[in-house]
Design an enzyme around this catalytic site. Sequence first.
Site, PDB file in Angstrom:
ATOM      1  N   TYR A   1       0.307   0.073  10.574  1.00 27.35           N
ATOM      2  CA  TYR A   1       0.005  -0.344   9.473  1.00 27.35           C
ATOM      3  C   TYR A   1       0.975  -0.064   8.131  1.00 27.35           C
ATOM      4  O   TYR A   1       1.378  -0.956   7.369  1.00 27.35           O
ATOM      5  CB  TYR A   1      -1.405   0.501   8.716  1.00 27.35           C
TER       6      TYR A   1
ATOM      7  N   SER B   1       0.896  -1.358   0.058  1.00 23.66           N
ATOM      8  CA  SER B   1       0.004  -0.062  -0.016  1.00 23.66           C
ATOM      9  C   SER B   1       0.858   1.155   0.017  1.00 23.66           C
ATOM     10  O   SER B   1       1.944   1.201   0.502  1.00 23.66           O
ATOM     11  CB  SER B   1      -0.888  -0.120   1.389  1.00 23.66           C
TER      12      SER B   1
END
Length: 318
Positions: free
Chosen positions: A191, A165
């Site tokens: 994350y 990501s």
Amino acid sequence: MSTPTVEARLTTPFGFDSTAADVIAGVDLSGKTAIVTGASSGIGVETARALAGAGAAVTLAVRDADATEPLAEEIRHSTGNDAVSVSTLDLSRPDSVVAFATAWTGPLHILVNNAGVMAVQHLTRTEGGHELQFATNHLGHFALAIGLYDALRQAGGARIVSVSSAGHLRSPVVFDDIDYAFREYDPFGAYGQSKTANVLFAVEASRRWAGDGITANALMPGGIATALQRHLPLGYNDEAREQFRQAGSRFKSVEQGAATSVLLAASPLLDGVGGRYFENCNEAVVVESRDGGIGGVAPYALDPENAERLWDVSLAML
């Protein structure tokens, strides 16, 4: 940190608006096997559908196999491919990963490490004591690839797809405190760290396993409204859409979001290519800072010394 080797940036005829169906058109995967983790929703479903539509035998590796069976039947029906199965896999539990890998028989041509959790709001640890996002997004997939290594090697030319990501731009892997034992927990920092690990895994897997014909690449699928955002406050997607707009981009459909995964998994344009990071179906440019942007790849995510260190640390953590 060492400087990543500079190679010619790989570009393709595809781009932001391309769909999974576009990039796999004309590709024949008959006789090949594929695993897609997290294929019960979002881009995992469309990735599995595209691979099955091209003739591959596809296993949907999910936490709730019974609940996913109707979806598998829908994919069988829509693609005309009966070789779509469902198996249980909980990436946050090492015993589940071992059981899944042990049960696999025969060669494995495509492994799509797609499953993930995002921005868990409170520090959560697995039974093994590891921060949940790192444990699920990286460690579980790392253990899965290790467990399936023989099957990947047997395939001769296997590909691993590591769904990362742009969130990786928020944080490198903080090796001195991966599990937030000392620093204050940050949902997006955790994350980001796990997504950086996804890229570093692709770098090191390609280096270590090149002699076995195994390549691994990582990717940013794009901004897509899926169940991945389930841990975030209401209104997050609206804020994210605005951030993308200000950066000159926009959200993608699920079919567009799956395109880069499918490109890396199946396109002949990627034959022999490994250790790279892609977005919008093309290799991303290296950026030196975020500067509010949502694209590009950080140098620390491609750094070979970081990649080798992460591999060793991950083995120790397992």
